[in-house]
Design a protein around this motif. Structure first.
Motif, mmCIF file in Angstrom:
data_model
loop_
_atom_site.group_PDB
_atom_site.id
_atom_site.type_symbol
_atom_site.label_atom_id
_atom_site.label_comp_id
_atom_site.label_asym_id
_atom_site.label_seq_id
_atom_site.Cartn_x
_atom_site.Cartn_y
_atom_site.Cartn_z
ATOM 1 N N ILE A 43 0.834 -1.207 0.000
ATOM 2 C CA ILE A 43 0.000 0.000 0.000
ATOM 3 C C ILE A 43 0.868 1.257 0.000
ATOM 4 C CG2 ILE A 43 -1.666 1.331 1.335
ATOM 5 C CD1 ILE A 43 -2.870 -1.071 -0.048
ATOM 6 N N LEU A 44 1.886 1.275 0.848
ATOM 7 C CA LEU A 44 2.781 2.435 0.886
ATOM 8 C C LEU A 44 3.477 2.635 -0.458
ATOM 9 C CD1 LEU A 44 4.381 1.973 4.423
ATOM 10 C CD2 LEU A 44 2.619 3.611 3.747
ATOM 11 N N LEU A 45 3.884 1.538 -1.088
ATOM 12 C CA LEU A 45 4.522 1.643 -2.394
ATOM 13 C C LEU A 45 3.540 2.133 -3.446
ATOM 14 C CD1 LEU A 45 7.003 1.222 -4.152
ATOM 15 C CD2 LEU A 45 6.352 -1.182 -4.410
ATOM 16 N N GLN A 110 -11.159 -4.161 -0.256
ATOM 17 C CA GLN A 110 -10.620 -3.088 0.575
ATOM 18 C C GLN A 110 -10.933 -1.723 -0.034
ATOM 19 O OE1 GLN A 110 -6.635 -3.685 1.820
ATOM 20 N NE2 GLN A 110 -6.362 -1.606 2.564
ATOM 21 N N GLY A 111 -10.859 -1.618 -1.358
ATOM 22 C CA GLY A 111 -11.188 -0.345 -1.998
ATOM 23 C C GLY A 111 -12.629 0.062 -1.780
ATOM 24 N N ILE A 131 -5.259 3.950 -6.661
ATOM 25 C CA ILE A 131 -4.593 3.147 -5.632
ATOM 26 C C ILE A 131 -5.072 1.689 -5.640
ATOM 27 C CG2 ILE A 131 -4.316 2.845 -3.136
ATOM 28 C CD1 ILE A 131 -2.494 4.932 -4.347
ATOM 29 N N PRO A 132 -6.378 1.393 -5.714
ATOM 30 C CA PRO A 132 -6.788 -0.018 -5.726
ATOM 31 C C PRO A 132 -6.203 -0.818 -6.884
ATOM 32 C CG PRO A 132 -8.658 1.377 -5.199
ATOM 33 C CD PRO A 132 -7.557 2.285 -5.608
ATOM 34 N N PHE A 133 -6.045 -0.204 -8.046
ATOM 35 C CA PHE A 133 -5.471 -0.915 -9.192
ATOM 36 C C PHE A 133 -3.975 -1.200 -8.971
ATOM 37 C CE2 PHE A 133 -9.052 1.605 -10.781
ATOM 38 C CZ PHE A 133 -9.814 0.604 -11.382
#
Length: 199
Positions: A43-45, A110-111, A131-133
């Motif tokens: 996630i951070l990446l 989660q998205g 972000i989700p992709f």
């Protein structure tokens, strides 16, 4: 040319041996621990790639909260999809599909939770829509790395054992010995015997 390639082959062989020794004791519980650690990092990446690693305090807070959810939601979904019950030492195409499906479903779940629940109630301030992709791709990569490394190490170990067994068999039989054995061949004229030379 052969002399130049020899050190590279030796280095590759030693690296393979090291990989086999490191991954030999790995079990599904260790893979679960790997997922707990790497999914928040994914996630951070994802946030870093999306924002060119220029995260404002608001985005950093969102990334940390998003990552905390990843460690809980994704591992739970992986468990429901029996990801931790597979024999990853013998993984192949079906396991690759399982990783792709699990990563996609986990990132989508989660998205949806973030955009439909957590952002409206204010627990997370803002999250870029890509972000989700990115998360799905990085999740699949993080899942596949140790699992297919384990499969590769297992294949290398089995190949080494096969070569060792072949060498032992040649030592027992001895070099240069040949013998002839009769083999039965059935043709149009009935049964006939031919002699086959074996080494």
């Amino acid at each position: 040319m052969t002399d130049r390639r020899q050190p590279l082959r030796m280095l590759a062989s030693r690296a393979t041996c090291l990989l086999v020794s490191l991954l030999a004791p790995v079990r599904n519980r260790h893979l679960m621990l790997w997922d707990l650690v790497t999914q928040p990092l994914a996630i951070l990446l994802a946030f870093g790639l999306r924002l060119d690693f220029d995260l404002s305090p608001a985005y950093m807070d969102a990334a940390l909260r998003y990552g905390l959810l990843a460690a809980l939601i994704k591992v739970a979904i992986f468990h429901l999809l029996d990801i931790y019950r597979r024999m990853w030492r013998y993984s192949g195409l079906s396991e690759a599909r399982a990783i792709a499906v699990a990563a996609g479903l986990a990132a989508a779940a989660q998205g949806l939770l973030v955009y439909l629940v957590l952002i409206p109630i204010g627990w997370i301030s803002t999250v870029p829509r890509t972000i989700p992709f990115l998360d799905a791709l990085l999740t699949a990569a993080a899942m596949a790395l140790p699992r297919f490394g384990l499969a590769l190490a297992n294949r290398r170990r089995r190949s080494a054992n096969t070569r060792s067994s072949s060498r032992d068999a040649r030592r027992v039989r001895g070099p240069g010995r040949t013998h002839a054995t009769p083999s039965k061949r059935t043709g149009g004229d009935g049964d006939a015997f031919t002699w086959t030379r074996a080494t």
